[in-house]
Enzyme design. Structure first.
Site, PDB file in Angstrom:
ATOM      1  CB  SER A 291      32.577  -0.275  17.060  1.00 23.23           C
ATOM      2  OG  SER A 291      31.617  -1.029  17.775  1.00 23.23           O
TER       3      SER A 291
ATOM      4  CG  ASP B 146      32.555  -8.972  16.632  1.00 22.46           C
ATOM      5  OD1 ASP B 146      31.349  -8.722  16.826  1.00 22.46           O
ATOM      6  OD2 ASP B 146      33.352  -8.130  16.172  1.00 22.46           O
TER       7      ASP B 146
ATOM      8  CG  HIS C 251      31.908  -5.041  15.425  1.00 20.15           C
ATOM      9  ND1 HIS C 251      32.435  -5.513  16.616  1.00 20.15           N
ATOM     10  CD2 HIS C 251      31.676  -3.724  15.606  1.00 20.15           C
ATOM     11  CE1 HIS C 251      32.507  -4.516  17.478  1.00 20.15           C
ATOM     12  NE2 HIS C 251      32.053  -3.421  16.900  1.00 20.15           N
TER      13      HIS C 251
END
Length: 346
Positions: free
Chosen positions: A107, A324, A327
Site C-alpha cells: 500500500s 494510521d 501511510h
C-alpha cells in the site's frame, strides 16, 4: 569498459550524486545529493489540492476526512547543495510517451501511485485519462501521450500460493514477474507486510529451497526474497529498454520514532532529526550494491523519517477507530518521492 557497463558501475553509489543531477540531460550541480537536505515551508505548495483529484482514495484524503491543519502539505524538500526541480507534468508525460510505468509493492506503492496520478491529472486537467482495474492490476492511461501508469499489489514480490497444507510463502519463487515483465519503467517496494503476525500474517508456511518452516527471522526472510527479486532483475532486464527503481523503506511513526511523541497523532511539524537507520533499508542497499544491472534507489527513508506530521493519523480510512502512522496524506510526502522519480526518469 563499454558505455552501458560504465553507467551500471556507477549506479550502485547509493547517494546517486551524479545521476540525480541530470534533468532533461543537463547537469544541475556536480556532487549534489538530492536526498540530503531539509524540509522548508513554501506557500506555493502543495502541487495539487486533494479536492482537485476526483479518484483519490479515501484513506489518503486527510483533508476530506477532517484534518484541520494545513501546513503538512506546504513543506518542500530542499537539498543541501542544489534545488530539486519542481514537478512538471507535461515534461513527465513527454518522457513517458509510448511507455508503461508500473509500481509493484504494497500500500506504500499504492500511496505513491495515487500521488503520481493526482499530480499528473491536476497538471493537465483537460487531458483525457482512462482508469481501470482488472485482476488486481490498476492502469491509469493518458491516451494522448500513449502513456500508462500502473499499480500491481504484491507486498512480498515473491510468491504466496495456496496448497492443501495452507498458504505458503515461497522465498525462491517469483512467478508474478509475468505481470511486470516487458514494462518500460519498474518501481518496486516491499517491507511493511514482512512484520505482520497473527491474523494479519498472510502465510502459514515459509519455503526456502528444500526447507519448510512455520516462521523465521523476518529480516532474514526479507533479504532472501530480495535476493530472488535481484536475480530475476539481473537475468531478465535489459537496461537499454527498461529502467528499474526501488522505493526505499518508507518509515512509520506508530511509536513516535525519533521524537518524544507516543505516535503521529496531533503532530503538525516535521522532526528536527531523523530516527535511527532502518535495518530493512540497510539490507535493501546491500542487495542493490551487489546487483549486476542498474537499479535506482529512491532513497526516501531518512527524509521521510522527519515527517511525523505527514501521516493520516486519525484522518485516514478508519477515522478515530484506526490510527494510521504508516501511510501518507495526499497531497503530501509521496509527492516529493515522485519529484525524485521525475528527475531520475530518462
Amino acid at each position: 569498459m563499454g558505455y552501458c557497463s560504465f553507467l551500471a558501475a556507477f549506479v550502485f553509489v547509493l547517494t546517486i550524486s551524479v545521476w540525480t543531477n541530470y534533468v532533461n540531460g543537463k547537469l544541475v550541480q556536480n556532487g549534489c545529493d538530492i536526498f540530503q537536505g531539509s524540509w522548508v515551508l513554501d506557500n506555493s505548495y502543495p502541487l495539487y489540492e486533494s479536492s482537485k483529484c476526483p479518484f483519490i482514495e479515501r484513506q489518503f484524503d486527510c483533508r476530506k476526512n477532517g484534518r484541520p491543519d494545513k501546513e503538512y502539505n506546504k513543506y518542500r524538500w530542499q537539498p543541501s547543495g542544489c534545488k530539486l526541480p519542481r514537478f512538471n507534468g507535461v515534461e513527465f508525460l513527454k518522457k513517458l510517451k509510448g511507455k508503461r510505468l508500473i509500481f509493484v509493492g504494497d500500500s506504500l506503492s499504492l500511496n505513491q501511485w495515487q500521488s503520481l496520478t493526482c499530480m499528473l491529472h491536476v497538471a493537465l486537467p483537460q487531458a483525457k485519462y482512462i482508469s481501470r482495474t482488472v485482476n488486481g492490476l490498476s492502469n491509469f492511461t493518458f491516451p494522448d501521450y500513449d502513456a500508462s501508469i500502473l499499480f500491481y499489489r504484491n507486498a512480498f514480490l515473491v510468491d504466496i500460493v495456496s496448497e492443501a497444507r495452507g498458504r505458503v510463502l515461497k522465498l525462491d519463487s517469483i512467478s508474478s514477474s509475468k505481470i511486470w515483465g516487458g514494462m518500460d519503467v519498474l518501481i518496486f517496494d516491499s517491507w511493511h507486510w514482512w512484520l505482520h503476525t497473527g491474523r494479519k500474517q498472510p502465510w502459514d508456511w515459509i519455503v526456502d529451497g528444500n526447507t519448510t518452516v512455520k516462521d523465521m527471522d523476518r529480516l532474514t526472510a526479507y533479504e532472501k526474497a530480495l535476493n530472488t527479486w535481484a536475480k530475476w532483475i539481473d537475468t531478465n532486464v535489459d537496461p537499454t529498454k527498461t529502467q528499474v527503481f526501488f522505493q526505499g523503506v518508507s518509515p512509520d511513526h506508530a511509536s513516535g520514532q525519533g521524537s518524544n511523541a507516543k505516535n503521529c497523532v496531533g503532530q503538525t511539524q516535521p522532526l528536527k532529526r531523523p530516527g535511527s537507520p532502518l535495518p530493512a533499508e540497510q539490507v535493501l542497499e546491500k542487495i542493490l550494491r551487489g546487483m549486476g544491472k542498474p537499479v535506482y534507489l529512491l532513497n526516501v527513508t531518512t527524509l521521510s523519517q522527519l515527517r511525523i506530521d505527514g501521516h493520516p493519523s486519525v484522518y485516514g480510512f478508519g477515522g478515530h477507530k484506526f490510527m494510521d502512522c504508516s501511510h501518507w496524506c495526499l497531497s503530501g510526502v509521496p509527492d516529493t518521492w515522485n519529484e525524485f522519480l521525475s528527475v531520475l526518469l530518462t
